[in-house]
Structures are given as structure tokens and as C-alpha cells.
Write an enzyme that holds these catalytic residues in place. Structure first.
Site, mmCIF file in Angstrom:
data_model
loop_
_atom_site.group_PDB
_atom_site.id
_atom_site.type_symbol
_atom_site.label_atom_id
_atom_site.label_comp_id
_atom_site.label_asym_id
_atom_site.label_seq_id
_atom_site.Cartn_x
_atom_site.Cartn_y
_atom_site.Cartn_z
ATOM 1 N N TYR A 151 -2.545 10.994 1.102
ATOM 2 C CA TYR A 151 -2.513 10.403 -0.154
ATOM 3 C C TYR A 151 -2.957 11.563 -1.232
ATOM 4 C CZ TYR A 151 -2.682 7.483 -4.074
ATOM 5 O OH TYR A 151 -2.995 7.127 -5.539
ATOM 6 N N LYS A 155 -1.141 14.002 -4.303
ATOM 7 C CA LYS A 155 -1.412 14.121 -5.444
ATOM 8 C C LYS A 155 -2.241 15.496 -5.929
ATOM 9 C CE LYS A 155 -0.446 9.684 -6.485
ATOM 10 N NZ LYS A 155 0.789 9.325 -7.385
HETATM 11 N N1 LIG Z 1 -3.914 1.645 -8.203
HETATM 12 C C1 LIG Z 1 -4.834 2.748 -8.205
HETATM 13 O O1 LIG Z 1 -5.838 2.543 -7.730
HETATM 14 C C2 LIG Z 1 -4.144 3.953 -8.230
HETATM 15 C C3 LIG Z 1 -5.149 5.190 -8.453
HETATM 16 C C4 LIG Z 1 -4.625 6.402 -8.587
HETATM 17 C C5 LIG Z 1 -3.642 6.437 -8.770
HETATM 18 N N2 LIG Z 1 -2.440 5.663 -8.630
HETATM 19 C C6 LIG Z 1 -1.060 5.952 -8.779
HETATM 20 O O2 LIG Z 1 -0.514 5.286 -9.820
HETATM 21 C C7 LIG Z 1 0.968 5.030 -9.256
HETATM 22 C C8 LIG Z 1 1.332 3.371 -9.524
HETATM 23 O O3 LIG Z 1 0.835 3.035 -8.444
HETATM 24 P P1 LIG Z 1 0.201 1.222 -8.848
HETATM 25 O O4 LIG Z 1 -1.152 1.322 -8.374
HETATM 26 O O5 LIG Z 1 0.559 0.766 -10.181
HETATM 27 O O6 LIG Z 1 0.876 0.708 -7.510
HETATM 28 P P2 LIG Z 1 2.181 -0.371 -7.531
HETATM 29 O O7 LIG Z 1 2.391 -0.485 -5.938
HETATM 30 O O8 LIG Z 1 2.002 -1.648 -8.138
HETATM 31 O O9 LIG Z 1 3.251 0.653 -8.100
HETATM 32 C C9 LIG Z 1 4.081 1.625 -7.644
HETATM 33 C C10 LIG Z 1 5.380 1.638 -7.993
HETATM 34 O O10 LIG Z 1 6.350 2.286 -7.136
HETATM 35 C C11 LIG Z 1 7.431 2.096 -6.375
HETATM 36 N N3 LIG Z 1 7.787 2.583 -5.223
HETATM 37 C C12 LIG Z 1 7.119 2.762 -4.074
HETATM 38 N N4 LIG Z 1 7.900 3.306 -3.098
HETATM 39 C C13 LIG Z 1 9.033 3.696 -3.885
HETATM 40 C C14 LIG Z 1 10.150 4.428 -3.404
HETATM 41 N N5 LIG Z 1 10.467 4.601 -2.034
HETATM 42 N N6 LIG Z 1 11.138 4.436 -4.284
HETATM 43 C C15 LIG Z 1 11.131 4.149 -5.636
HETATM 44 N N7 LIG Z 1 9.956 3.228 -5.864
HETATM 45 C C16 LIG Z 1 9.167 3.248 -4.990
HETATM 46 C C17 LIG Z 1 6.988 0.551 -6.249
HETATM 47 O O11 LIG Z 1 7.969 -0.316 -5.745
HETATM 48 C C18 LIG Z 1 5.947 0.163 -7.207
HETATM 49 O O12 LIG Z 1 6.844 -0.407 -8.450
HETATM 50 C C19 LIG Z 1 1.047 5.611 -8.095
HETATM 51 O O13 LIG Z 1 1.660 6.932 -8.212
HETATM 52 C C20 LIG Z 1 -0.072 5.506 -7.472
HETATM 53 O O14 LIG Z 1 -0.409 6.690 -6.699
HETATM 54 C C21 LIG Z 1 -2.854 4.296 -8.420
#
Ligand SMILES: NC(=O)c1ccc[n+]([C@@H]2O[C@H](COP(=O)([O-])OP(=O)(O)OC[C@H]3O[C@@H](n4cnc5c(N)ncnc54)[C@H](O)[C@@H]3O)[C@@H](O)[C@H]2O)c1
Length: 255
Positions: A151, A155
Site C-alpha cells: 500500500y 502511494k
Molecule cells: N482512509 C484513510 O485512512 C486513508 C488514508 C490515506 C489515504 N487514503 C486514500 O484515500 C483514497 C480514498 O479512500 P477512502 O479512505 O475514502 O476509502 P473508500 O473505500 O471509502 O473509497 C475508495 C473508493 O475507491 C473505489 N474503488 C476501489 N477499487 C476500485 C476499482 N477497482 N475501480 C474503481 N474504483 C475503485 C471504491 O469503490 C471507493 O468508492 C484512497 O486512495 C486511499 O488510499 C485513505
């Protein structure tokens, strides 16, 4: 008049919060996601990415004010190569395929990184394979790593790819930046908390956030609004940590 944006990962979490904020103020947002989207496409496949690019191009023939690469999978996704395919290739291939649309309106691109991207101990071979654009090789290499490395490596490579590309794109009037969230309360985080291997460490990690708690999705979305806005018109190539002070705590000298 409202602006026109396209984004991936707008169905839930951080992306959904951003989508709602943009739509509430009168902007139009074309959402790509697995479901509940304007364009349902699987970004883990080359065909899905192509369908997403073509779908957006059809809906925005006169250009985009911005593109947001938000879709992502957590460290607990299996197989680990899915993380590589969605987090890195699902972002970089779409940015490549849409940058000219954003240039037409001198808009902004925002990618969602993570504060885990700068943590120590990441596998440099995996990151180099990603940066070389070799999906097959990087997908094979990642299977030998643990979920955190898969992961955070995806990133790390995404951020380096963005920073390598952004000077040339700035020359075309497109600003590209990264928001690097810390732990945020979304469905993705819930999955990591539920995992037998990651759950306990996540609880300890949460306790160590200087702010006192994890972020809510709107805290990240508000920063993304800033990076899309002319208020940030001279910000280019930035990696903006939105993590309640966690990166500063862990890496005070790392800037
Ligand atoms: N939540 C955290 O703590 C956190 C921290 C750092 C970074 N992020 C990043 O933030 C971003 C959003 O994540 P989130 O936490 O809102 O999670 P989330 O799971 O709510 O959102 C992720 C979205 O990506 C979509 N997705 C996943 N696989 C996919 C695919 N194969 N094709 C199309 N869409 C796809 C999902 O359906 C979902 O709508 C991500 O890139 C995640 O890595 C999250």
C-alpha cells in the site's frame, strides 16, 4: 457558472465527501467508480481504465476544470497486486489520459496519496518497477511483500510519478498536487481495523495522532477543494499532509 470536474473513487469515503461539496456549490462532477457512479468502471484493469477515460472524454469534450484521482484500496486488499493496479495504475493511467482535457481549461489535478508513503522500510525494487510503468512486473513483485509495503509503496511511487510529471504539465497551465491524508474514518479504514493482522496496530496508531483522533472525510475534502481552487494557483508539486500532525511527529526532520 459552475465548474466541471471528473474524479475516481467518488462513491464512498473521502471521494464522496469531495463530490458532495462540489455538487452542493453548483459544480458538475463526473464520477468513476466500481458502482454508484456516472461511469461504472473497474480501474484494476486496462479495459476499465480505458472505458473510464473514454467515458470522461465523451462527457467533457470542451475540457475539465480539474481531475481528482481518489480511488484506492487498503493494505488488506487481496491479492496485493490489486493495490498496485488500482492505487498506482488506476491513478497514473487516468491522469495521462486526461491531462490534455485539464490543460484546455488550465485546471488542476489532485491525487490522493497517504502519509504512509514516506514511512521507512519500503521496498525500492517494487517502487522502481511501478515507476517504470511495468504493470506485470510490479504486480508480480508486490505479491512477495506485506500489505503495508504494498500500500505505502503504491502511494510512494504515485507521489514520485506526480512530482516527475508536474513541471512539464505546469508548462501547459495544469497544476498537479497530492493530498496525503492520515488515518481517516472511511469504509477503507474500517476494513483495516477489522483485519486480524492490522487491527491492534491501527488502534495504537490512532492513539498516537497528535490531533487526538482520526480525520473525518470532510477534513481531507476541504484541503482538496483548496488544491483545486485558484487560491492555490502557485502551488504545484506539493505533497500536503492532512494528518493531524502525525507525519510531523514521526518525521520531524523529513521535509
Ligand atoms: N482512509 C484513510 O485512512 C486513508 C488514508 C490515506 C489515504 N487514503 C486514500 O484515500 C483514497 C480514498 O479512500 P477512502 O479512505 O475514502 O476509502 P473508500 O473505500 O471509502 O473509497 C475508495 C473508493 O475507491 C473505489 N474503488 C476501489 N477499487 C476500485 C476499482 N477497482 N475501480 C474503481 N474504483 C475503485 C471504491 O469503490 C471507493 O468508492 C484512497 O486512495 C486511499 O488510499 C485513505
Amino acid at each position: 457558472m459552475g465548474k466541471l470536474y471528473a474524479m475516481t473513487g467518488g462513491a464512498t469515503g473521502i471521494g464522496a465527501s469531495l463530490k458532495e461539496k462540489l455538487r452542493e456549490r453548483g459544480d458538475t462532477v463526473i464520477v468513476v467508480d466500481l458502482r454508484d457512479a456516472d461511469i461504472n468502471a473497474d480501474l484494476s484493469t486496462a479495459l476499465g481504465r480505458q472505458a473510464a477515460i473514454e467515458g470522461i472524454r465523451k462527457m467533457a469534450p470542451d475540457g475539465l476544470d480539474g481531475f481528482i484521482a481518489c480511488a484506492g484500496l487498503p493494505p488488506v486488499a487481496k491479492p496485493l497486486s490489486l493495490i498496485t493496479k488500482v492505487n498506482y495504475f488506476g491513478a497514473t493511467v487516468l491522469i495521462e489520459g486526461l491531462a490534455d482535457l485539464v490543460a484546455m481549461k488550465k485546471g488542476a489535478i489532485v491525487a490522493v496519496g497517504s502519509n504512509s508513503a514516506s514511512m521507512p522500510g519500503l521496498d525500492e525494487d517494487h517502487i522502481q518497477a511501478l515507476l517504470s510503468g511495468d504493470e506485470e512486473h510490479s504486480s508480480a513483485l508486490v505479491e512477495a511483500l506485506d500489505g503495508h509495503n504494498a500500500y505505502a509503496g503504491s502511494k510512494n511511487a504515485l507521489i514520485r510519478w506526480i512530482r516527475r510529471k508536474c513541471p512539464a504539465l505546469m508548462g501547459e497551465g495544469v497544476r498537479m498536487n497530492v493530498v496525503a491524508p492520515g488515518m481517516t474514518g472511511t469504509p477503507l479504514t474500517e476494513k483495516v481495523f477489522e483485519d486480524a493482522d492490522f487491527g491492534a496496530a491501527m488502534t495504537e496508531f490512532q492513539k498516537s495522532i497528535p490531533y487526538g483522533d482520526m480525520a473525518t472525510p470532510d477534513m481531507i475534502a476541504d484541503t482538496m477543494l483548496f488544491l483545486l481552487d485558484p487560491a492555490s494557483r502557485y502551488v504545484c508539486g506539493a505533497v500536503l499532509f492532512v494528518d493531524g500532525g502525525h507525519d510531523a511527529l514521526l518525521r520531524p526532520d523529513g521535509f
